[in-house]
Design a protein around this motif. Structure first.
Motif, PDB file in Angstrom:
ATOM      1  N   ALA A 174      -0.572   7.260  -0.869  1.00  0.00           N
ATOM      2  CA  ALA A 174       0.114   6.722  -2.051  1.00  0.00           C
ATOM      3  C   ALA A 174      -0.807   6.728  -3.268  1.00  0.00           C
ATOM      4  N   ILE A 175      -2.044   6.368  -3.024  1.00  0.00           N
ATOM      5  CA  ILE A 175      -3.006   6.362  -4.124  1.00  0.00           C
ATOM      6  C   ILE A 175      -3.308   7.786  -4.568  1.00  0.00           C
ATOM      7  N   ARG A 176      -3.507   8.635  -3.587  1.00  0.00           N
ATOM      8  CA  ARG A 176      -3.773  10.039  -3.922  1.00  0.00           C
ATOM      9  C   ARG A 176      -2.629  10.624  -4.748  1.00  0.00           C
ATOM     10  N   MET A 177      -1.403  10.246  -4.423  1.00  0.00           N
ATOM     11  CA  MET A 177      -0.266  10.759  -5.185  1.00  0.00           C
ATOM     12  C   MET A 177      -0.303  10.292  -6.637  1.00  0.00           C
ATOM     13  N   LEU A 178      -0.784   9.085  -6.824  1.00  0.00           N
ATOM     14  CA  LEU A 178      -0.896   8.593  -8.194  1.00  0.00           C
ATOM     15  C   LEU A 178      -1.929   9.417  -8.965  1.00  0.00           C
ATOM     16  N   ASP A 207      -6.731   0.289  -9.736  1.00  0.00           N
ATOM     17  CA  ASP A 207      -6.376   0.692 -11.093  1.00  0.00           C
ATOM     18  C   ASP A 207      -7.607   1.128 -11.903  1.00  0.00           C
ATOM     19  N   ASN A 208      -8.704   0.445 -11.675  1.00  0.00           N
ATOM     20  CA  ASN A 208      -9.932   0.849 -12.361  1.00  0.00           C
ATOM     21  C   ASN A 208     -10.259   2.313 -12.102  1.00  0.00           C
ATOM     22  N   TYR A 209     -10.159   2.708 -10.866  1.00  0.00           N
ATOM     23  CA  TYR A 209     -10.440   4.101 -10.539  1.00  0.00           C
ATOM     24  C   TYR A 209      -9.458   5.045 -11.217  1.00  0.00           C
ATOM     25  N   GLU A 239       0.995   0.769 -18.356  1.00  0.00           N
ATOM     26  CA  GLU A 239       0.181  -0.034 -17.453  1.00  0.00           C
ATOM     27  C   GLU A 239       1.063  -0.805 -16.482  1.00  0.00           C
ATOM     28  N   LEU A 240       2.165  -1.316 -17.016  1.00  0.00           N
ATOM     29  CA  LEU A 240       3.078  -2.078 -16.182  1.00  0.00           C
ATOM     30  C   LEU A 240       3.647  -1.217 -15.063  1.00  0.00           C
TER      31      LEU A 240
END
Lengths: 211, 211, 211, 211
Positions: free
Chosen positions: D87-91, D163-165, D129-130
Motif C-alpha cells: 500500500a505504501i509502495r503504491m503511494l 508521510d515524512n518519507y 495532505e488530507l
DNA sequence: GATGAATGAGCATTCATTCAT
DNA sequence: GATGAATGAATGCTCATTCAT
C-alpha cells in the motif's frame, strides 16, 4: 526596433523618432534621458520599450531615419545634369534644406565623429558618405569630361577637396562651434553670416578649381 | 580649478589632468566617471574635490591644459620663415606631433564640436583656432608677398581653404570615423593610410593654389 | 561581497546582513526589494552598493552568514558524547535554538529547495547538510558500537532516517505550511503544538529504532 | 477564476493552466511573467485577464488543478486493499506517476512551503495532505488490524512517520536540491539514483516498522 | 468576445558630490 | 590636508494591469 514600432503608422513613428532625435541632438547619446524623450514624444515610458529593445536600439532607429532623410535629399538632386559649379551648389543647398527641415537629425549625424558616439558611427555614416561621394564622383567625372576643371588633380583628390567643404559647411550649420569657426575667417566673430552667404563663400573657395 | 590644485607641483598637476584627459577622451564628458579618473590619477575621490569644484571645473582645467599644449606646439613653428608649402606642411607635422604626444587632449579638442560639449567649447576653441589662423594668415600674407600663390582668392578665403584641410586632417588623427572617411577617398576602406601618407595627400590637394 | 563591506566592524556587518535576511526571509529572493532592505538596515541605497556588487552578491553574503551560523550551532554540540537518543535530541534542540535566534536565516535556508532559489542552493546547502550528516553519521556509528539500535538497517539508511526527521522538523519551525502539516497529524489543525512538544513527538517517532 | 474561463472547454482550460503551471514551476510565483505565460498558452494578454482577475487568481486556479490532479491520483489507489508494504509502495508509485505526467504541478506543490508562497499555501495544501493522510491512516489502521506492524507507536505517529518519507520522496522528484540531498546519503554525490531505486530505499527504510 | 497597445509604478543600479574623521 | 565612506537623486528598464478597438 521591435515589431510593435514597425506596425505604427508613419506619423506616429515620425513623432517618436523626432522626439528622440530632438533630445539626442540636444544632449548627445549618453546624457539624453529616456524619460525626457517620452515626455517629448508624449508617450509613456512603457510604450517606448514596446517599440525599442533599449536606448541603443532607439538610437539606431533614429540614426536609420537620419540616414534615410539625408540620402533622400541627395537622391532628389542626383539625376540632375548641371555644370560642375551648379552641381556642387545644389549639394550645399540640399544640405541647407536638411538643416532647415531636419536639424536634429543633421546634428546627430554631425556628432557621430565624437568619441562618445564612435560605437554607433560605423554603419550609419558610411551610407550617407557613400551617397555623397558617389554624387561628387559623378560631378567630378562629368566635369572632367566637359573640361570644366582647371587642375590636374586626380579624381580622388578632387572629390576629397569638394567633400571637405561640404562636410565643414554641414558642421557649421548645426554646431555652434563650427559656425563660429567659419565666421572667424570672414567677419571676426561678429556672428552675422547667413547660410546663403556661407554657401557663396564656399562656392568662391571651390571656384579655384573650376575654369 | 581651486587654490589647492594651483599649489600642487607641476608634475602632480599634469598627472591628474592627464588622467582626466585620458578618461574624457575615451568616453566624452558625460559618460566619463569621476571614480575612474581618480583611479587613473591614483588620487582619492576626496582629493579631486579639493582640487576642483566639480566635474565641470575639472573638465575646464583639462581644456585649459589642452589649449596650452596645442598652442605651444604651434608657437614653436611660428617664428620660422619658410616657403608657403613647407610652412603648411610644418603645421600638419606639428599636428601629427600633438597626436603622438598628447593624443587624449587632441581627442578632447576634436570632440568640442559635438553637441554634448557645446557648453564647453566657446572659450576654449577660440584660443587655439586663433593661434592657428594667425599662423596661417602670416603664411598667406608671406606667400602673397613672395608671389607663391597662383590664385586671386582673398586672404580670408585662402586661410579658410588651408584651415579646412588642417582641421579635417586633425580630426582624422583622433577620430576613427574621420580616419575612415579620409581613407574612403583613397583606398576604398582598406585602412592602410599612414599619417605621413595623409600629410602628402593633403599637401598634394593644397598644392592646387601654390605655383 | 566587496572590500568595503569586509572593512566594516562586525556589528555593522551583522546589522546589514540581518536586515537583508529579514526581507529575504519574508518575501524570497525575487520579490525582496533593495529599497526595503536599505530602510530596514538604515543605510542608504548607495551604501549597499558599496558593500555588495548587486542583489545576488548580497544574497550570497546572507547565505554565507546563514551557513556559518547554522554550522556553528552544530559544532557546539559536535564533540559531546551522549547516548543516541540524547544526541539526536540535542540536534533538534540546536535547530530550535537557531529558529529562536536566527529565524530569518533558517527561513532562508529552508527556502533554498524552492524552484526560484535553485540557482543559489548548490554551494550553500551542501555545507550545512554535510555538517549535519557528519554529525548524524557519528551518532549512528557510536550508537551501533554501543549496540543502542534495535534494527539491522545499514548506516546510510539510518542516517537518512534520522535526517528526514530533522529536516522536516526544521521546516516546521519556519514554514507555516510545514508547521500546519506537522500539527495536522496530532491535533487536527488546532495550531497548538509548541516546539518542545514537536521535539518530543519526533523523538517518540525516532525511538522506534532505538532499544 | 472568472466566468469566462469556466465557460471554456476543458481542453482549452487545461492548455492555459498547463502553460501557467510550466512557467510558475520554472521560476516560482513572483518571477513568473504573465507575458511568458500567455506566449506559452498561445493566448493574448487580454484573454488571460478575461479568464482571471489577476496573477494571483490565475495562480490559485493552477493550484486548484494541481490539487485535483494529485488527489485524483491518490483516489485511484484508494480503494485497493493490499498489505501495508504494498500500500505504501503504491503511494510512492502514484507520486512517481504524478512527477512523470504532471511534473510542473508537482513542482509547484512542492514550492508551497517556501516563504514567498506562504500566502497561497493554506487552503491548497490542506486538501492534498488530507487525502494522503486519509489514505495513510487507512493503511495504518488496516495494518494494525492485520497485525502487520512490529511497533507500539500510535496511529498518529505511524502516519506521520510514513508521510515524512512520502513528502521528502516527493520533494526529491521535483527539486534538484532535495534530489541531491537524497543521493548524498547513498551515493556520495555521484548523481545516479533512479526513481525506482529511490522507492526501494524508502521502502527499506520504512520496513523497519513492518513485520 | 478577444485583442494587444498603452500605462506607470516599481525595480536594481550608478555616480557626482559631501563630510566626518 | 587628505581620505574614502556615505548619500540619494536619477537612470534605464520591466511587468502586472487596463482599455479602446
Amino acid at each position: 526596433m521591435l515589431q510593435a514600432f514597425a506596425k505604427l503608422n508613419a506619423d506616429r513613428q515620425a513623432k517618436v523618432l523626432d522626439a528622440a532625435a530632438k533630445i539626442f541632438a540636444l544632449d548627445g547619446y549618453h546624457p539624453a534621458s529616456i524619460t525626457q524623450i517620452c515626455e517629448e514624444a508624449k508617450i509613456s515610458n512603457g510604450a517606448l520599450y514596446k517599440y525599442f529593445k533599449n536606448k541603443e536600439d532607439l538610437f539606431f532607429a533614429v540614426l536609420d531615419r537620419c540616414v534615410n532623410l539625408m540620402v533622400n535629399e541627395i537622391v532628389t538632386i542626383y539625376s540632375s545634369n548641371h555644370n560642375t559649379g551648379l552641381a556642387i551648389r545644389m549639394l550645399l543647398q540640399a544640405t541647407e534644406k536638411l538643416a532647415d527641415n531636419y536639424r536634429d537629425y543633421l546634428t546627430i549625424y554631425a556628432d557621430l565623429g565624437s568619441s562618445s558616439h564612435t560605437v554607433f558611427a560605423a554603419e550609419t555614416s558610411e551610407k550617407f558618405e557613400l551617397t555623397v561621394s558617389k554624387y561628387l564622383r559623378r560631378v567630378v567625372e562629368d566635369g572632367k569630361r566637359r573640361n570644366e576643371f582647371n587642375t590636374q588633380l586626380d579624381d580622388n583628390l578632387l572629390t576629397f577637396f569638394i567633400d571637405n567643404y561640404v562636410m565643414l559647411f554641414l558642421y557649421s550649420l548645426v554646431s555652434e562651434y563650427h559656425h563660429n569657426r567659419f565666421e572667424s575667417f570672414f567677419c571676426e566673430g561678429k556672428g552675422v553670416l547667413s547660410t546663403k552667404e556661407k554657401i557663396d563663400l564656399v562656392m568662391q573657395s571651390i571656384s579655384i578649381i573650376i575654369k
